[in-house]
Design a protein around this motif. Structure first.
Motif, short mmCIF file in Angstrom:
data_model
loop_
_atom_site.label_atom_id
_atom_site.label_comp_id
_atom_site.label_asym_id
_atom_site.label_seq_id
_atom_site.Cartn_x
_atom_site.Cartn_y
_atom_site.Cartn_z
N GLU A 60 17.67 17.12 11.62
CA GLU A 60 17.70 17.87 12.93
C GLU A 60 19.04 18.13 13.29
OE1 GLU A 60 15.30 15.97 15.60
OE2 GLU A 60 13.20 16.82 14.99
N ALA A 61 19.93 17.16 13.04
CA ALA A 61 21.40 17.38 13.53
C ALA A 61 22.20 18.02 12.24
CB ALA A 61 21.87 15.95 13.66
N GLY A 62 21.51 18.35 11.27
CA GLY A 62 22.25 18.90 10.17
C GLY A 62 23.23 17.84 9.31
N LYS A 63 23.09 16.56 9.56
CA LYS A 63 23.89 15.34 8.97
C LYS A 63 23.45 14.61 7.70
CE LYS A 63 26.25 14.84 13.44
NZ LYS A 63 26.60 13.93 14.47
N LEU A 64 22.38 15.14 7.42
CA LEU A 64 21.62 14.54 6.36
C LEU A 64 22.33 14.53 4.95
CD1 LEU A 64 19.26 12.66 5.07
CD2 LEU A 64 18.16 14.86 4.55
N GLU A 65 22.86 13.33 4.19
CA GLU A 65 23.87 13.35 3.30
C GLU A 65 22.87 12.79 1.89
OE1 GLU A 65 27.38 11.82 4.01
OE2 GLU A 65 28.10 13.68 5.24
N LEU A 66 22.96 13.34 0.73
CA LEU A 66 22.42 12.34 -0.46
C LEU A 66 23.39 11.40 -0.92
CD1 LEU A 66 21.23 15.60 -2.62
CD2 LEU A 66 19.88 13.96 -0.98
N GLU A 67 22.80 10.24 -1.29
CA GLU A 67 23.65 8.99 -1.50
C GLU A 67 23.61 8.87 -3.32
OE1 GLU A 67 22.28 5.59 0.50
OE2 GLU A 67 22.70 6.58 2.37
N MET A 68 24.64 9.42 -3.82
CA MET A 68 24.71 9.69 -5.09
C MET A 68 25.01 8.17 -5.95
SD MET A 68 23.82 12.67 -5.15
CE MET A 68 23.81 13.18 -6.93
N SER A 69 24.15 7.87 -6.94
CA SER A 69 24.45 6.81 -7.61
C SER A 69 23.85 6.75 -9.23
CB SER A 69 23.80 5.45 -6.75
OG SER A 69 22.30 5.75 -6.82
N SER A 70 24.28 5.79 -9.87
CA SER A 70 23.91 5.89 -11.23
C SER A 70 22.53 4.82 -11.56
CB SER A 70 24.90 5.31 -12.05
OG SER A 70 24.28 5.10 -13.60
N PHE A 71 21.56 5.29 -12.28
CA PHE A 71 20.51 4.69 -12.34
C PHE A 71 19.62 4.81 -13.61
CE2 PHE A 71 19.05 7.94 -9.61
CZ PHE A 71 17.75 8.11 -10.28
N ASP A 72 18.84 3.99 -14.17
CA ASP A 72 17.97 4.03 -15.47
C ASP A 72 16.69 4.82 -15.02
OD1 ASP A 72 16.35 3.73 -17.64
OD2 ASP A 72 17.42 1.70 -18.05
N ILE A 73 16.56 6.14 -15.56
CA ILE A 73 15.61 6.94 -14.88
C ILE A 73 14.22 6.51 -15.70
CG2 ILE A 73 16.13 8.60 -17.19
CD1 ILE A 73 15.10 10.87 -14.94
N GLU A 74 14.24 5.79 -17.13
CA GLU A 74 13.01 5.57 -17.44
C GLU A 74 12.42 4.34 -16.72
OE1 GLU A 74 11.58 3.17 -21.53
OE2 GLU A 74 13.77 3.62 -21.40
N ASN A 75 13.54 3.40 -16.48
CA ASN A 75 12.87 2.11 -15.56
C ASN A 75 12.28 2.54 -14.21
OD1 ASN A 75 12.91 -0.87 -15.19
ND2 ASN A 75 14.17 -0.45 -13.53
N GLU A 76 13.00 3.49 -13.54
CA GLU A 76 12.49 4.08 -12.32
C GLU A 76 11.00 4.42 -12.45
OE1 GLU A 76 13.75 3.69 -9.20
OE2 GLU A 76 15.38 2.57 -9.97
#
Length: 265
Positions: free
Chosen positions: A188-204
């Protein structure tokens, strides 16, 4: 020049002091024009009030919006008698309409301001509620995490170890959601930010499927993973968002599949 203001005398007078004819005319949205006040009843309170001001001629126009009568605005002649033409009376009626429009607009402004304040208070209350819930949920999550840590240091079978990893992954996902439980306020405040990180997509994806496996078994359907091992394992993205989206997709697929299987490809 030489005309004294008498507004202090005119304020807070009882409505009964106004002639019935006068009030009834205004209720019917009609103006009252008195070219010469000497033609009025000299015993009436209204005549006495006008005479005290040395008023010779008077024109009053009702102030109304739709069917609501707010009052009236008066124009009077003091130094000499006045004969307002139809055109002049129409102009004065137009002025009365402007006054009403300003009053209505002010009332709308006040209403909008009140609604805005209520909305701000509701938003503040919602934020406080989410913050409290976030704090309350963290406490049992911490207990589960500690229990899983202690369990990991016991003798477990490979199958039990697998279940433990699923539980840890689930707690981690829930912890991430709790940490972002105020996202609605951020959006609502226009302050949402994505938190980028490296991870194993297969395991997820594997962990997500394991989370939903029991639901699939209960419905008598298969839940399988079809992963292309030629693609790179490590990806850079917002891990929490990725989990939220994938978990919604997989859980909905299981929920609305009556027979057969669900494939995450």
């Amino acid at each position: 020049e030489g005309i004294e203001p008498v507004i202090s005398y005119l304020q807070n007078k009882p409505i009964e002091s106004i002639d019935a004819f006068w009030m009834e005319s205004h209720k019917q949205h009609q103006s009252v024009y008195i070219p010469d006040i000497e033609e009025m009843n000299h015993e009436s309170f209204l005549y006495q009030t006008l005479k005290m001001q040395d008023i010779k001629s008077l024109l009053t126009i009702p102030l109304y919006d739709n069917h609501k009568l707010y009052g009236f605005v008066g124009f009077d002649a003091v130094t000499s008698y006045a004969k307002w033409s139809e055109t002049e009376q129409q102009l004065l009626k137009f002025l009365a309409e402007l006054i009403v429009n300003l009053k209505v607009r002010q009332a709308q402004h006040d209403l909008l301001y009140k609604e805005k304040q209520n909305a701000l208070q509701a938003s503040k209350t919602k934020g406080e509620f989410l913050a409290n819930m976030s704090h309350e949920i963290r406490t049992p999550l911490s207990g589960i995490n500690n229990a899983l840590y202690l369990l990991k240091n016991t003798n477990l079978t490979p199958e039990q170890q697998d279940y433990l990893e699923i539980a840890k992954s689930s707690v981690e996902s829930l912890g991430g959601i709790v940490n972002n439980i105020l996202d609605l306020s951020k959006i609502e405040a226009g302050k949402l930010e994505l938190e980028m990180s490296s991870f194993d997509i297969e395991n997820e994806i594997y962990q997500l499927i394991k989370m939903q496996e029991y639901s699939a078994i209960e419905k008598g359907i298969q839940l399988v993973m079809d992963f292309d091992y030629s693609i790179i394992d490590e990806v850079i993205s917002d891990r929490i968002r990725f989990r939220q989206i994938m978990l919604n997709l997989v859980s909905n697929a299981v929920k609305y599949t009556e027979k057969g299987r669900v494939v995450v490809k």
